[in-house]
Write an enzyme that holds these catalytic residues in place. Structure first.
Site, PDB file in Angstrom:
ATOM      1  CB  THR A 119      31.080  45.678  42.388  1.00 27.92           C
ATOM      2  OG1 THR A 119      31.616  46.924  41.899  1.00 27.92           O
ATOM      3  CG2 THR A 119      30.972  45.754  43.906  1.00 27.92           C
ATOM      4  NE  ARG A 146      37.883  44.937  31.702  1.00 29.06           N
ATOM      5  CZ  ARG A 146      37.054  45.000  32.739  1.00 29.06           C
ATOM      6  NH1 ARG A 146      35.788  45.263  32.544  1.00 29.06           N
ATOM      7  NH2 ARG A 146      37.484  44.802  33.961  1.00 29.06           N
ATOM      8  CB  VAL A 147      34.542  40.568  28.623  1.00 29.62           C
ATOM      9  CG1 VAL A 147      33.474  39.976  29.544  1.00 29.62           C
ATOM     10  CG2 VAL A 147      33.954  40.834  27.232  1.00 29.62           C
ATOM     11  N   GLY A 148      34.883  42.018  31.632  1.00 28.93           N
ATOM     12  CA  GLY A 148      35.313  41.834  33.024  1.00 28.93           C
ATOM     13  C   GLY A 148      34.744  40.567  33.639  1.00 28.93           C
ATOM     14  CG  ASP A 149      34.199  40.710  37.847  1.00 31.70           C
ATOM     15  OD1 ASP A 149      34.299  41.810  37.265  1.00 31.70           O
ATOM     16  OD2 ASP A 149      33.663  40.584  38.962  1.00 31.70           O
ATOM     17  CB  THR A 192      29.333  46.472  38.872  1.00 35.33           C
ATOM     18  OG1 THR A 192      30.242  46.439  37.793  1.00 35.33           O
ATOM     19  CG2 THR A 192      28.494  45.220  38.828  1.00 35.33           C
TER      20      THR A 192
HETATM   21  N1  ASP Z   1      33.796  44.300  37.877  1.00 35.33           N
HETATM   22  C1  ASP Z   1      33.395  45.118  36.778  1.00 35.33           C
HETATM   23  C2  ASP Z   1      34.323  44.917  35.639  1.00 35.33           C
HETATM   24  O1  ASP Z   1      35.504  44.736  35.866  1.00 35.33           O
HETATM   25  C3  ASP Z   1      33.389  46.541  37.082  1.00 35.33           C
HETATM   26  C4  ASP Z   1      32.773  46.888  38.375  1.00 35.33           C
HETATM   27  O2  ASP Z   1      32.466  46.100  39.194  1.00 35.33           O
HETATM   28  O3  ASP Z   1      32.567  48.044  38.582  1.00 35.33           O
HETATM   29  O4  ASP Z   1      33.898  45.003  34.523  1.00 35.33           O
END
Ligand code: ASP
Length: 351
Positions: free
Chosen positions: A264, A241-244, A213
């Protein structure tokens, strides 16, 4: 008569001085800090070559310089973090914007968020496929809509209406990410047919090699904090799907009373820990210094749950921390000290 004239003159001088100070910018310290990251999850010492390493250092350096130029001339931390993240989004080396990872359906779905510490205003977007620079769309949500989070097609319609640069989904394609998707799918099917133990460890391994990220946090000369994060999420992600990253308080947070943070890592764990706001709360209500608060969350609580990743943070005093519990994290900072006027820049990949 002479005395009267002198008195009138002094009054006038006082009035002029008052007017001048009213029109001066808010006190400026001359000091600023900018920290960037390019993800923590796709780094392996074995796969790194000196040439590749050099490219990453250059890319981080470039992002730092673009943001620092804004801070140097007294610009806002908000402008700086947006500008730095745009540079990283445009660079195919990173999993954000061009070079984002692929979903299980073979498309790129991008998430981004931005937050202003002075006002606690925030904007984010999730699951978009045609916005060239998602971080600028997040900022537009913050500044030009009454909402905080827009998703999918609605977010794209909004971005278009706001005059942001839209691209064909093929713009985000890179062969490297496409191959990662093919490998991830292969591992998925192997794990599905393997012995239970074998499948569990395979799944874990593949999760851990799937992310990356970009993000930036900054403290400007006026003492204001801002944070920005942008990502393609995790390779082979399914079902919208959605992350943080676009979730305010989890992957992205800024508050002038405490800290600005961009995360990240394995997003599901950052969501469950409400990572960024937890660190801010530890500082605000537990009086913990930044480093202690961040280390507790990233080096203890995150791995204790089974997750991994890292973050960058700068607090209101200009202290920086960049903890991670993966093999490496692309990261760097630039800072200007008040007393010496010295500008220091450093970029790192491994521990
Ligand atoms: N945290 C991000 C997610 O889970 C991915 C990442 O940081 O690489 O979408």
């Amino acid at each position: 008569m002479k005395r009267l004239l002198l008195f009138a003159f002094s009054l006038h001088s006082l009035w002029v001085a008052a007017q001048m100070s009213a029109s001066l910018p808010i006190s400026s310290s001359g000091r600023y800090v900018l920290v960037v990251h390019g993800g923590a999850g796709t780094i392996s010492k074995n796969l790194m070559t000196p040439e590749r390493e050099k490219k990453y250092h250059e890319a981080l350096d470039n992002a730092l310089r673009v943001g620092a130029a804004i801070l140097e001339r007294g610009g806002s931390s908000l402008d700086a973090v947006e500008a730095s993240v745009r540079v990283l989004e445009d660079n195919p080396l990173f999993n954000a914007g061009k070079g984002a990872v692929f979903t299980a359906e073979g498309i790129n779905e991008l998430d981004a968020a931005i937050m202003e510490g002075a006002t606690l205003r925030a904007g984010s977007i999730a699951g978009v496929r045609t916005i060239r620079n998602p971080i600028s769309a997040a900022r537009a949500v913050m500044e030009r809509s009454e909402h905080v989070l827009l998703t999918g097609q609605g977010a794209e319609t909004f971005a278009k209406e706001q005059g942001l640069t839209m691209v064909d989904p093929s713009y985000f394609y890179t062969s490297e990410r496409w191959e990662s998707l093919q490998r991830a799918k292969k591992r998925d099917s192997l794990a599905a047919t393997g012995t239970p133990n074998h499948s569990a460890s395979l799944l874990l391994e593949q999760q851990k090699s799937r992310y990356g990220t970009v993000g930036a946090v900054a403290l400007d000369q006026q003492g204001h904090l801002a944070a920005a994060t942008s990502t393609g999420g995790m390779t082979n992600k399914k079902w919208g799907r959605v992350g943080d990253a676009p979730i305010i308080g989890s992957g992205t947070y800024a508050n002038d009373n405490t800290v600005a943070i961009s995360c990240t890592g394995w997003g599901e764990y950052f969501l469950r820990l409400v990572m960024a706001k937890s660190i801010s709360d530890r500082m605000e209500f537990g009086q913990q210094p930044l480093q202690q608060a961040a280390d507790e969350m990233v080096l203890r609580q995150l791995p204790a749950l089974g997750g991994d990743g890292g973050l960058i943070a700068v607090d209101k005093q200009g202290n920086i921390t960049m903890p991670f519990c993966t093999e490496g994290m692309y990261r760097g900072y630039i800072k200007k000290e008040t007393a010496t006027g010295l500008v220091q820049t450093k970029t790192f990949i491994f521990k």
